[in-house]
Scaffold this motif. Structure first.
Motif, PDB file in Angstrom:
ATOM      1  N   VAL A  39      66.534  -3.104  68.077  1.00  0.00           N
ATOM      2  CA  VAL A  39      65.648  -2.938  66.928  1.00  0.00           C
ATOM      3  C   VAL A  39      66.447  -2.499  65.715  1.00  0.00           C
ATOM      4  N   SER A  40      66.178  -3.124  64.571  1.00  0.00           N
ATOM      5  CA  SER A  40      66.863  -2.731  63.337  1.00  0.00           C
ATOM      6  C   SER A  40      65.896  -2.875  62.172  1.00  0.00           C
ATOM      7  N   THR A  41      66.086  -2.061  61.135  1.00  0.00           N
ATOM      8  CA  THR A  41      65.225  -2.135  59.959  1.00  0.00           C
ATOM      9  C   THR A  41      66.051  -2.016  58.692  1.00  0.00           C
ATOM     10  N   ASP A  42      65.632  -2.717  57.650  1.00  0.00           N
ATOM     11  CA  ASP A  42      66.303  -2.662  56.353  1.00  0.00           C
ATOM     12  C   ASP A  42      65.269  -2.669  55.242  1.00  0.00           C
ATOM     13  N   LEU A  43      65.558  -1.914  54.195  1.00  0.00           N
ATOM     14  CA  LEU A  43      64.700  -1.816  53.021  1.00  0.00           C
ATOM     15  C   LEU A  43      65.434  -2.413  51.828  1.00  0.00           C
ATOM     16  N   LEU A  44      64.800  -3.354  51.132  1.00  0.00           N
ATOM     17  CA  LEU A  44      65.373  -3.956  49.934  1.00  0.00           C
ATOM     18  C   LEU A  44      64.524  -3.546  48.735  1.00  0.00           C
ATOM     19  N   VAL A  45      65.163  -2.973  47.729  1.00  0.00           N
ATOM     20  CA  VAL A  45      64.469  -2.461  46.547  1.00  0.00           C
ATOM     21  C   VAL A  45      64.959  -3.227  45.322  1.00  0.00           C
ATOM     22  N   GLU A  46      64.021  -3.709  44.518  1.00  0.00           N
ATOM     23  CA  GLU A  46      64.393  -4.434  43.303  1.00  0.00           C
ATOM     24  C   GLU A  46      65.217  -3.531  42.387  1.00  0.00           C
ATOM     25  N   VAL A  66      69.469 -10.074  56.450  1.00  0.00           N
ATOM     26  CA  VAL A  66      70.224  -8.835  56.596  1.00  0.00           C
ATOM     27  C   VAL A  66      69.854  -8.118  57.895  1.00  0.00           C
ATOM     28  N   ASN A  67      68.613  -8.322  58.352  1.00  0.00           N
ATOM     29  CA  ASN A  67      68.199  -7.754  59.632  1.00  0.00           C
ATOM     30  C   ASN A  67      68.738  -8.552  60.802  1.00  0.00           C
ATOM     31  N   LEU A  68      68.692  -9.876  60.705  1.00  0.00           N
ATOM     32  CA  LEU A  68      69.242 -10.709  61.761  1.00  0.00           C
ATOM     33  C   LEU A  68      70.737 -10.472  61.920  1.00  0.00           C
ATOM     34  N   SER A  69      71.406 -10.121  60.837  1.00  0.00           N
ATOM     35  CA  SER A  69      72.834  -9.824  60.903  1.00  0.00           C
ATOM     36  C   SER A  69      73.100  -8.606  61.779  1.00  0.00           C
ATOM     37  N   ASP A  70      72.202  -7.628  61.731  1.00  0.00           N
ATOM     38  CA  ASP A  70      72.339  -6.463  62.613  1.00  0.00           C
ATOM     39  C   ASP A  70      72.188  -6.862  64.075  1.00  0.00           C
ATOM     40  N   LEU A  71      71.241  -7.736  64.369  1.00  0.00           N
ATOM     41  CA  LEU A  71      71.096  -8.220  65.735  1.00  0.00           C
ATOM     42  C   LEU A  71      72.351  -8.964  66.168  1.00  0.00           C
ATOM     43  N   ALA A  72      72.901  -9.766  65.264  1.00  0.00           N
ATOM     44  CA  ALA A  72      74.121 -10.509  65.580  1.00  0.00           C
ATOM     45  C   ALA A  72      75.251  -9.569  65.965  1.00  0.00           C
ATOM     46  N   GLY A 121      52.687  -1.603  44.263  1.00  0.00           N
ATOM     47  CA  GLY A 121      53.720  -0.663  43.854  1.00  0.00           C
ATOM     48  C   GLY A 121      54.949  -1.407  43.395  1.00  0.00           C
ATOM     49  N   PRO A 122      56.063  -0.712  43.157  1.00  0.00           N
ATOM     50  CA  PRO A 122      57.306  -1.382  42.785  1.00  0.00           C
ATOM     51  C   PRO A 122      57.707  -2.375  43.870  1.00  0.00           C
ATOM     52  N   LEU A 123      58.384  -3.451  43.484  1.00  0.00           N
ATOM     53  CA  LEU A 123      58.740  -4.488  44.443  1.00  0.00           C
ATOM     54  C   LEU A 123      59.750  -3.962  45.458  1.00  0.00           C
ATOM     55  N   CYS A 124      59.285  -3.813  46.687  1.00  0.00           N
ATOM     56  CA  CYS A 124      60.119  -3.351  47.798  1.00  0.00           C
ATOM     57  C   CYS A 124      59.780  -4.189  49.023  1.00  0.00           C
ATOM     58  N   ILE A 125      60.797  -4.503  49.809  1.00  0.00           N
ATOM     59  CA  ILE A 125      60.622  -5.319  51.013  1.00  0.00           C
ATOM     60  C   ILE A 125      61.245  -4.586  52.182  1.00  0.00           C
ATOM     61  N   ASN A 126      60.451  -4.332  53.200  1.00  0.00           N
ATOM     62  CA  ASN A 126      60.970  -3.684  54.396  1.00  0.00           C
ATOM     63  C   ASN A 126      60.686  -4.561  55.604  1.00  0.00           C
ATOM     64  N   ILE A 127      61.736  -4.890  56.346  1.00  0.00           N
ATOM     65  CA  ILE A 127      61.596  -5.695  57.555  1.00  0.00           C
ATOM     66  C   ILE A 127      62.189  -4.927  58.725  1.00  0.00           C
ATOM     67  N   THR A 128      61.460  -4.915  59.828  1.00  0.00           N
ATOM     68  CA  THR A 128      61.970  -4.409  61.101  1.00  0.00           C
ATOM     69  C   THR A 128      62.042  -5.589  62.052  1.00  0.00           C
ATOM     70  N   VAL A 129      63.213  -5.791  62.634  1.00  0.00           N
ATOM     71  CA  VAL A 129      63.426  -6.944  63.495  1.00  0.00           C
ATOM     72  C   VAL A 129      63.646  -6.472  64.932  1.00  0.00           C
ATOM     73  N   PHE A 130      63.189  -7.282  65.867  1.00  0.00           N
ATOM     74  CA  PHE A 130      63.319  -6.984  67.287  1.00  0.00           C
ATOM     75  C   PHE A 130      64.080  -8.121  67.972  1.00  0.00           C
ATOM     76  N   GLY A 131      65.015  -7.746  68.814  1.00  0.00           N
ATOM     77  CA  GLY A 131      65.751  -8.729  69.589  1.00  0.00           C
ATOM     78  C   GLY A 131      65.893  -8.248  71.014  1.00  0.00           C
ATOM     79  N   GLU A 132      66.499  -9.080  71.851  1.00  0.00           N
ATOM     80  CA  GLU A 132      66.745  -8.665  73.223  1.00  0.00           C
ATOM     81  C   GLU A 132      68.157  -9.024  73.638  1.00  0.00           C
ATOM     82  N   VAL A 133      68.702  -8.203  74.522  1.00  0.00           N
ATOM     83  CA  VAL A 133      70.065  -8.372  75.004  1.00  0.00           C
ATOM     84  C   VAL A 133      70.096  -7.930  76.467  1.00  0.00           C
TER      85      VAL A 133
END
Length: 322
Positions: A39-46, A66-72, A121-133
């Motif tokens: 599991v990984s999460t990233d916040l992108l702020v304008e 940027v989240n898939l890169s953490d899984l990689a 609110g202000p433009l912000c993007i937060n994604i949490t990604v799930f993978g398996e290994v």
């Protein structure tokens, strides 16, 4: 358009893998037997992570990339993600482009949107990604050993070059600028390479804050040091492979401290070089051996004359400066 209409129009799709998707209070994830969730999460702020002028389709791509890169970097197979989006207003053209870029990359990696939230609110993007290994096979930062080779995928420094062009500190030919801008705004996560490196690499990390800073995390976690060949590192700068030239010191800065590259840096025993190169070929990801891990702590760069100089391992820090 209200919040739930927005979600229904732009972010609701049939979910194939999971029993619950967008529309319930929770998404239920069931890893296969013998697998661990990554599991990984990233916040992108304008204004901090992206410019207001960025194409929304590219921004949708990057938000997930940027989240898939953490899984990689962990050697994990993508499964699903959640999206939380703060918007100053409902702009349907922007939303359509953002969703198009987001889902194009999600479909490439069979990664499904299974929930999230929206608000004003202000433009912000937060994604949490799930993978398996597979249990016990995740690539970690703590496995590097003295004598291991040090590798990097792809090229480095181009994203930062584009940022400097936006800031007006460097003037670029149009073709160089467009290529660098694509690297900044639309990075390609090395998921296939991460999967191929399971059982080969001893440690790995994705390069988001610069080679020196991110590699420093691996060295500290593994309690080792590293020596990088300066010529090999300079060769990672793609813009320098054409007719465009920058002073050597500036190239070094772009490569070591640039950030936003989202390539993989990893270590592997010297006896596995052929295996690493074969894995990279299968994954369609070029890799370069740039140095070795050593027992002595710290990071040094060795020039063509064999002289070693220390490198500050401090990477980008959101609270470390203006």
């Amino acid at each position: 358009m209200g919040e739930f209409d927005l979600i229904a129009r732009y972010f609701t799709r049939p979910v194939r893998r999971n029993p619950l998707g967008v529309g319930d209070d929770c998404a239920l994830l069931q890893p296969a037997p013998g697998m661990q969730l990554a599991v990984s999460t990233d916040l992108l702020v304008e204004g901090r992570h992206f410019l207001s002028t960025v194409d929304p389709e590219r921004l949708g791509h990057k938000a997930l990339a940027v989240n898939l890169s953490d899984l990689a970097a962990c050697g994990a197979q993508p499964l699903a993600f959640t999206l939380s989006l703060s918007l100053p207003q409902v702009d349907e053209r922007w939303l359509a482009g953002f969703a198009r870029g987001l889902f194009a990359l999600a479909d490439t990696h069979a990664c499904e949107l299974v929930g999230g939230d929206t608000t004003r609110g202000p433009l912000c993007i937060n994604i949490t990604v799930f993978g398996e290994v597979p249990a016990g096979q995740a690539l970690l930062r703590s496995g590097a050993r003295a004598g291991d080779d040090l590798w990097v995928s792809g090229t480095l420094g181009d994203a930062r070059l584009a940022l400097e062009a936006f800031r007006g500190t460097v003037s670029l030919p149009q073709d160089v600028f467009e290529a660098a801008r694509r690297r900044l705004e639309q990075p390609q996560p090395r998921v296939a390479l991460g999967l191929a490196l399971r059982g080969l690499a001893t440690a790995a990390i994705d390069l988001s804050d610069g080679l020196a800073g991110d590699l420093g995390h691996v060295l500290r976690a593994s309690r080792v040091g590293a020596a990088i060949e300066g010529t090999a590192a300079a060769g990672l700068f793609a813009a320098g492979r054409g007719g465009f030239r920058l002073p050597e010191a500036q190239v070094q800065d772009l490569v070591f401290a640039g950030g936003d590259d989202y390539e993989l840096a990893f270590t592997a025993p010297a006896g596995r070089r052929a295996g690493v190169e074969a894995a990279a070929m299968r994954a369609g990801a070029p890799v370069t051996r740039i140095g070795r891990v050593r027992a002595e702590p710290g990071l040094v760069v060795v020039d063509a004359q064999g002289v070693a100089r220390p490198v500050d391992p401090a990477g980008f820090d959101h609270f470390g400066g203006p």
